[in-house]
Design a protein around this motif. Structure first.
Motif, mmCIF file in Angstrom:
data_model
loop_
_atom_site.group_PDB
_atom_site.id
_atom_site.type_symbol
_atom_site.label_atom_id
_atom_site.label_comp_id
_atom_site.label_asym_id
_atom_site.label_seq_id
_atom_site.Cartn_x
_atom_site.Cartn_y
_atom_site.Cartn_z
ATOM 1 N N VAL A 119 2.580 6.153 8.498
ATOM 2 C CA VAL A 119 2.610 4.987 7.566
ATOM 3 C C VAL A 119 3.822 4.331 7.133
ATOM 4 O O VAL A 119 4.773 4.956 6.799
ATOM 5 N N ARG A 120 4.031 2.980 7.433
ATOM 6 C CA ARG A 120 5.169 2.228 7.726
ATOM 7 C C ARG A 120 5.355 1.618 6.303
ATOM 8 O O ARG A 120 6.491 1.515 5.698
ATOM 9 N N GLU A 121 4.276 1.091 5.714
ATOM 10 C CA GLU A 121 4.463 0.353 4.303
ATOM 11 C C GLU A 121 3.094 0.871 3.533
ATOM 12 O O GLU A 121 2.097 0.941 4.085
ATOM 13 N N ALA A 122 3.135 0.945 2.258
ATOM 14 C CA ALA A 122 1.940 0.958 1.373
ATOM 15 C C ALA A 122 2.109 -0.228 0.172
ATOM 16 O O ALA A 122 3.249 -0.111 -0.518
ATOM 17 N N ARG A 123 0.938 -0.854 0.255
ATOM 18 C CA ARG A 123 0.906 -1.871 -0.634
ATOM 19 C C ARG A 123 -0.222 -1.702 -1.683
ATOM 20 O O ARG A 123 -1.454 -1.800 -1.319
ATOM 21 N N VAL A 124 0.195 -1.505 -3.170
ATOM 22 C CA VAL A 124 -0.772 -1.183 -4.056
ATOM 23 C C VAL A 124 -1.356 -2.497 -4.622
ATOM 24 O O VAL A 124 -0.578 -3.666 -4.752
ATOM 25 N N ASN A 125 -2.688 -2.799 -4.848
ATOM 26 C CA ASN A 125 -3.306 -3.986 -5.396
ATOM 27 C C ASN A 125 -2.663 -4.346 -6.778
ATOM 28 O O ASN A 125 -2.508 -3.384 -7.639
ATOM 29 N N PRO A 126 -1.967 -5.317 -6.704
ATOM 30 C CA PRO A 126 -1.282 -6.016 -7.872
ATOM 31 C C PRO A 126 -2.309 -5.909 -9.206
ATOM 32 O O PRO A 126 -1.674 -5.690 -10.327
ATOM 33 N N GLU A 127 -3.447 -5.935 -8.960
ATOM 34 C CA GLU A 127 -4.328 -6.006 -10.294
ATOM 35 C C GLU A 127 -5.003 -4.800 -10.598
ATOM 36 O O GLU A 127 -5.882 -4.654 -11.480
ATOM 37 N N TYR A 128 -4.552 -3.859 -9.886
ATOM 38 C CA TYR A 128 -5.264 -2.441 -10.104
ATOM 39 C C TYR A 128 -4.734 -1.927 -11.472
ATOM 40 O O TYR A 128 -3.732 -1.926 -11.939
ATOM 41 N N ASP A 129 -5.671 -1.604 -12.296
ATOM 42 C CA ASP A 129 -5.582 -1.008 -13.636
ATOM 43 C C ASP A 129 -6.034 0.497 -13.750
ATOM 44 O O ASP A 129 -7.296 0.939 -13.731
ATOM 45 N N ALA A 130 -5.077 1.180 -13.989
ATOM 46 C CA ALA A 130 -5.382 2.744 -13.877
ATOM 47 C C ALA A 130 -6.291 3.307 -15.112
ATOM 48 O O ALA A 130 -7.096 4.166 -15.041
ATOM 49 N N GLU A 131 -6.084 2.327 -16.368
ATOM 50 C CA GLU A 131 -7.046 2.868 -17.679
ATOM 51 C C GLU A 131 -8.721 2.479 -17.166
ATOM 52 O O GLU A 131 -9.425 3.329 -17.389
ATOM 53 N N THR A 132 -8.985 1.293 -16.687
ATOM 54 C CA THR A 132 -10.331 1.144 -16.070
ATOM 55 C C THR A 132 -10.696 1.581 -14.974
ATOM 56 O O THR A 132 -11.828 1.729 -14.664
#
Length: 276
Positions: A119-132
């Motif tokens: 894997v060259r790059e990983a982009r996490v969704n900027p709207e990701y909410d770990a609480e919900t």
């Protein structure tokens, strides 16, 4: 099942790591997250877009280091759950994982068939909410392209595949019984898309998460039996030949009244489109 936090779309692997908590998984355990309950073995050649996310450094050589599922949506683009690349799952920041790979064409994790692609790059969704658990997805860029035949199409907003009652299939290498019996070979289980009201009643807001129909999809059986489980997170939910969900979270595996919750792919399409 599973649980998540995130950061931004920009940057390489170092910027993708985020602290997270996963209820039924401990960092660097044999398998970090959710296998398929009530499923049966399937041939990888029939679903080449199903791939395994692996790190031998973090999870050992057993089962090729697999700890989550993933799915190919472009020649160099793979989707998985955002919480799969969190520090809570990996046990260390993602920047310290030097051997993160996607395994393609390997139905039996105990073999050397197929190919392991860094894997060259990983982009996490900027709207990701770990609480919900809302927006639980990350886009991985591969170091080399895959053939177009490995790519599955994504169902956009309004697609009939999201209709309640639609037959779907969930894939993974996770726990097949809910008691730690992890599969070495790829399994799949038939489930149905359930009405949003079912998951809204099941998950109105608690430590498990909060169901949101705009970013999530509910699937399974009302009486339980068939579901994703530990080790399957990030894997695909497919209906009518299109990707409609990613294994995300839930309460237990295959429990009556506690269906699986998936990241809704139409929301992924929206976010990816906005970031283009």
């Amino acid at each position: 099942m599973r649980r998540p936090f995130a950061r931004s779309w920009t940057g390489a692997l170092a910027t993708a790591a985020v602290a997270a908590a996963l209820p039924l998984a401990s960092p660097a355990s044999a398998v970090a997250d959710s296998v398929v309950i009530g499923g049966s073995p399937v041939r990888i050649a029939e679903s080449p877009w199903v791939v395994a996310l692996a790190s031998r450094d973090r999870f050992g050589g057993t089962r090729s280091g697999q700890f989550c599922g993933a799915v190919v949506v472009g020649p160099t683009t793979v989707l998985t759950a955002a919480h799969c690349v969190s520090e809570g799952v990996l046990g260390v920041p993602l920047s310290r994982v030097s051997d993160l790979k996607v395994i393609v064409g390997r139905g039996d994790l105990g073999t050397a068939e197929g190919k392991e692609i860094p894997v060259r790059e990983a982009r996490v969704n900027p709207e990701y909410d770990a609480e919900t658990n809302s927006g639980d997805f990350a886009a991985l860029t591969l170091a080399e392209p895959l053939p177009q035949s490995y790519v599955i199409g994504m169902a956009g907003s309004g697609d009939t595949a999201y209709t309640a009652g639609t037959e779907a299939t969930v894939y993974g290498w996770g726990d097949t019984t809910g008691s730690g019996s992890y599969a070495r070979t790829l399994h799949a289980a038939p489930v149905r898309v359930l009405p949003d009201t079912v998951c809204e009643r099941a998950y109105p807001g608690s430590a498990d998460g909060t169901y949101s129909a705009t970013t999530m999809l509910c699937a399974g059986e009302l009486d339980g039996r068939r579901d994703a489980c530990q080790g399957d997170s990030g894997g695909p939910l497919v209906a009518e030949g299109r990707l409609i969900g990613l294994v995300s979270w839930g309460s237990g595996c295959g429990r009556p009244g506690r269906p699986g919750v998936y990241t809704r792919i139409s929301d992924v399409v929206r976010v990816l489109g906005d970031s283009a």
